[in-house]
Write a protein that holds these residues in place. Structure first.
Motif, PDB file in Angstrom:
ATOM      1  N   MET A   1       0.837  -1.196   0.000  1.00 29.63           N
ATOM      2  CA  MET A   1       0.000   0.000   0.000  1.00 29.63           C
ATOM      3  C   MET A   1       0.874   1.248   0.000  1.00 29.63           C
ATOM      4  N   SER A   2       1.511   1.507  -1.147  1.00 25.15           N
ATOM      5  CA  SER A   2       2.438   2.633  -1.226  1.00 25.15           C
ATOM      6  C   SER A   2       1.716   3.961  -1.429  1.00 25.15           C
ATOM      7  N   LEU A   3       0.539   3.943  -2.050  1.00 24.12           N
ATOM      8  CA  LEU A   3      -0.194   5.178  -2.297  1.00 24.12           C
ATOM      9  C   LEU A   3      -0.869   5.681  -1.026  1.00 24.12           C
ATOM     10  N   ASP A   4      -0.904   6.992  -0.904  1.00 22.75           N
ATOM     11  CA  ASP A   4      -1.642   7.612   0.197  1.00 22.75           C
ATOM     12  C   ASP A   4      -2.941   8.161  -0.368  1.00 22.75           C
ATOM     13  N   LEU A   5      -4.031   7.419  -0.138  1.00 25.24           N
ATOM     14  CA  LEU A   5      -5.332   7.805  -0.685  1.00 25.24           C
ATOM     15  C   LEU A   5      -6.210   8.502   0.346  1.00 25.24           C
ATOM     16  N   GLN A   6      -5.650   8.770   1.517  1.00 19.25           N
ATOM     17  CA  GLN A   6      -6.472   9.321   2.589  1.00 19.25           C
ATOM     18  C   GLN A   6      -7.085  10.667   2.222  1.00 19.25           C
ATOM     19  N   LYS A   7      -6.338  11.484   1.499  1.00 22.47           N
ATOM     20  CA  LYS A   7      -6.860  12.802   1.118  1.00 22.47           C
ATOM     21  C   LYS A   7      -8.085  12.670   0.225  1.00 22.47           C
ATOM     22  N   HIS A   8      -8.122  11.617  -0.586  1.00 19.48           N
ATOM     23  CA  HIS A   8      -9.274  11.405  -1.451  1.00 19.48           C
ATOM     24  C   HIS A   8     -10.464  10.875  -0.649  1.00 19.48           C
ATOM     25  N   PHE A   9     -10.190  10.024   0.322  1.00 16.96           N
ATOM     26  CA  PHE A   9     -11.259   9.571   1.202  1.00 16.96           C
ATOM     27  C   PHE A   9     -11.815  10.743   2.008  1.00 16.96           C
ATOM     28  N   LYS A  10     -10.933  11.666   2.397  1.00 17.62           N
ATOM     29  CA  LYS A  10     -11.381  12.838   3.145  1.00 17.62           C
ATOM     30  C   LYS A  10     -12.350  13.670   2.308  1.00 17.62           C
ATOM     31  N   LYS A  11     -11.995  13.907   1.039  1.00 18.61           N
ATOM     32  CA  LYS A  11     -12.875  14.672   0.146  1.00 18.61           C
ATOM     33  C   LYS A  11     -14.195  13.932  -0.065  1.00 18.61           C
ATOM     34  N   PHE A  12     -14.118  12.626  -0.198  1.00 21.54           N
ATOM     35  CA  PHE A  12     -15.312  11.804  -0.371  1.00 21.54           C
ATOM     36  C   PHE A  12     -16.229  11.943   0.837  1.00 21.54           C
ATOM     37  N   HIS A  13     -15.639  11.859   2.021  1.00 21.22           N
ATOM     38  CA  HIS A  13     -16.426  11.964   3.239  1.00 21.22           C
ATOM     39  C   HIS A  13     -17.070  13.336   3.363  1.00 21.22           C
ATOM     40  N   GLU A  14     -16.341  14.379   3.013  1.00 20.31           N
ATOM     41  CA  GLU A  14     -16.899  15.735   3.075  1.00 20.31           C
ATOM     42  C   GLU A  14     -18.091  15.883   2.124  1.00 20.31           C
ATOM     43  N   ALA A  15     -18.059  15.140   1.011  1.00 21.23           N
ATOM     44  CA  ALA A  15     -19.130  15.241   0.018  1.00 21.23           C
ATOM     45  C   ALA A  15     -20.401  14.511   0.446  1.00 21.23           C
ATOM     46  N   ILE A  16     -20.257  13.445   1.238  1.00 19.98           N
ATOM     47  CA  ILE A  16     -21.434  12.619   1.569  1.00 19.98           C
ATOM     48  C   ILE A  16     -21.942  12.843   2.981  1.00 19.98           C
ATOM     49  N   GLU A  17     -21.151  13.481   3.843  1.00 22.58           N
ATOM     50  CA  GLU A  17     -21.523  13.624   5.248  1.00 22.58           C
ATOM     51  C   GLU A  17     -22.716  14.559   5.408  1.00 22.58           C
ATOM     52  N   LEU A  18     -23.742  14.045   6.065  1.00 26.39           N
ATOM     53  CA  LEU A  18     -24.882  14.878   6.418  1.00 26.39           C
ATOM     54  C   LEU A  18     -24.670  15.313   7.863  1.00 26.39           C
ATOM     55  N   GLY A  19     -23.869  16.363   8.027  1.00 26.15           N
ATOM     56  CA  GLY A  19     -23.516  16.761   9.373  1.00 26.15           C
ATOM     57  C   GLY A  19     -23.605  18.251   9.613  1.00 26.15           C
ATOM     58  N   ASN A  20     -23.636  18.999   8.523  1.00 30.04           N
ATOM     59  CA  ASN A  20     -23.717  20.449   8.641  1.00 30.04           C
ATOM     60  C   ASN A  20     -25.066  20.863   9.208  1.00 30.04           C
ATOM     61  N   LEU A  21     -25.079  21.817  10.124  1.00 31.30           N
ATOM     62  CA  LEU A  21     -26.331  22.250  10.746  1.00 31.30           C
ATOM     63  C   LEU A  21     -27.335  22.762   9.721  1.00 31.30           C
ATOM     64  N   ASP A  22     -26.848  23.406   8.671  1.00 30.27           N
ATOM     65  CA  ASP A  22     -27.747  23.901   7.630  1.00 30.27           C
ATOM     66  C   ASP A  22     -28.406  22.754   6.872  1.00 30.27           C
ATOM     67  N   ASP A  23     -27.661  21.624   6.730  1.00 26.05           N
ATOM     68  CA  ASP A  23     -28.196  20.480   6.007  1.00 26.05           C
ATOM     69  C   ASP A  23     -29.436  19.924   6.696  1.00 26.05           C
ATOM     70  N   THR A  24     -29.461  19.970   8.010  1.00 28.81           N
ATOM     71  CA  THR A  24     -30.529  19.336   8.771  1.00 28.81           C
ATOM     72  C   THR A  24     -31.468  20.345   9.435  1.00 28.81           C
ATOM     73  N   LYS A  25     -31.315  21.611   9.111  1.00 31.60           N
ATOM     74  CA  LYS A  25     -32.126  22.643   9.758  1.00 31.60           C
ATOM     75  C   LYS A  25     -33.619  22.414   9.540  1.00 31.60           C
ATOM     76  N   ILE A  26     -34.005  22.115   8.298  1.00 31.97           N
ATOM     77  CA  ILE A  26     -35.415  21.934   7.995  1.00 31.97           C
ATOM     78  C   ILE A  26     -35.979  20.730   8.735  1.00 31.97           C
ATOM     79  N   LEU A  27     -35.147  19.673   8.878  1.00 30.43           N
ATOM     80  CA  LEU A  27     -35.593  18.486   9.613  1.00 30.43           C
ATOM     81  C   LEU A  27     -35.851  18.816  11.079  1.00 30.43           C
TER      82      LEU A  27
END
Length: 329
Positions: A1-27
């Motif tokens: 596992m020579s490649l460091d893919l963590q930065k790409h996983f980080k971007k992926f997580h930021e794109a799918i995470e439903l965690g921002n207060l604005d995202d859930t305000k209406i709920l």
């Protein structure tokens, strides 16, 4: 596992995470509105305490693939299971108090769902789980109402439950907040993978969450940074190892049941084949020489939210990493 893919996983997580207060305000606004209406409209002097549960409370939510956001709320009534022998009766009181022409209410097996629709398209919904207390005044046990209006009598019952206990298990998975954060990321990755490869219905999100909770082991690199790809590989390998006749998602709190028990043989078989494909893709990505190639493989498993850098971007990074002698002090 020579490649460091963590930065790409980080971007992926930021794109799918439903965690921002604005995202859930209406709920949260709809939840509070329904709670207020219930307090005002419930009959028979009924009262209740409410609490958040599910992915919203656990911090494991993702953006829904169909745009239909949801929040799970528990309603613990100041009543016992003896007061309502028919578990659906209490659900019906909640339904009657909330049913409006401007929204759709529905009595489901484990909750009362209030669905908000715009131009015939579901926008968001609130799932209200109905709980009652144990008839024994010295007991702290609570029970969730099961059954639908037209269910057979044996399908209408009170089931011992511990939603707050499950939330505590997730929140106390580790004393290290970074390890808990990695576990939550991996839960989100698997939910997104399920949506992409299995259609998003089964296994249920809570079942995936419990599988991760029961089997997850954090993974770091030698420099102490977290490695989500290695954590995923280890988890998927473990799940396949313990599969047996089927992957059990054993709830670690009451009612201590298998959350995958209702998967058919065909669904379970497809689930396993799809997870074996995931394992192969994760190992292939880990063995790639180029970040672009690795990310393309991962995108096929997790969907278009997984970033794929251009070859120009990765070559540019390589050039900067191999600077000529004397270029830096």
């Amino acid at each position: 596992m020579s490649l460091d893919l963590q930065k790409h996983f980080k971007k992926f997580h930021e794109a799918i995470e439903l965690g921002n207060l604005d995202d859930t305000k209406i709920l949260r606004e709809k939840r509070d509105l329904l709670i207020a209406e219930l307090n005002e409209n419930l009959e028979d002097g009924l009262s209740f305490a409410h609490f958040n549960q599910g992915s919203y409370a656990m911090g494991t939510g993702i953006f829904p693939k169909d745009g239909d956001y949801d929040i799970d709320v528990g309603l613990l009534f100041n009543a016992t299971t003896d007061d309502y022998k028919n578990s659906v009766e209490l659900k019906e009181k909640v339904y009657d108090a909330l049913d409006r022409a401007s929204r759709n209410a529905d009595i489901r097996r484990s909750c009362v769902t209030v669905q908000y629709v715009r131009e015939n398209v579901p926008q968001y919904h609130v799932d209200l789980a109905i709980y009652a207390k144990d008839p024994n005044e010295y007991s702290n046990d609570i029970y969730i109402a099961k059954g639908k209006r037209n269910s057979d009598a044996d399908k209408k019952f009170w089931e011992k439950s511990d939603p707050k206990g499950l939330l505590a298990k997730v929140n106390k998975y580790s004393d290290d907040p970074d390890e808990r954060a990695q576990m939550r990321r991996v839960i989100r990755y698997l939910k997104k993978w399920r949506d992409k490869t299995l259609g998003g219905e089964k296994p249920y999100s809570i079942a995936l969450t419990v599988c991760v909770l029961n089997h997850f082991i954090p993974k770091r690199n030698f420099n102490a940074t977290y490695n989500d790809l290695e954590a995923l590989i280890l988890l998927v390998d473990t799940l396949l190892f313990v599969w047996g006749d089927g992957l059990k998602a054993m709830l670690p709190v009451e009612p201590f049941c298998d959350l995958n028990a209702d998967l058919t043989d065909i669904q379970m078989s497809n689930f396993k084949k799809t997870m074996e494909t995931l394992k192969g893709a994760l190992l292939e990505a880990a063995d790639c020489d180029l970040e672009t190639d690795a990310c393309k493989i991962l995108r096929k498993q997790f969907g278009d939210d997984f970033p794929v850098p251009t070859e120009a971007e990765t070559s540019q990074k390589t050039k900067r990493a191999v600077a000529p002698a004397g270029a830096s002090a």
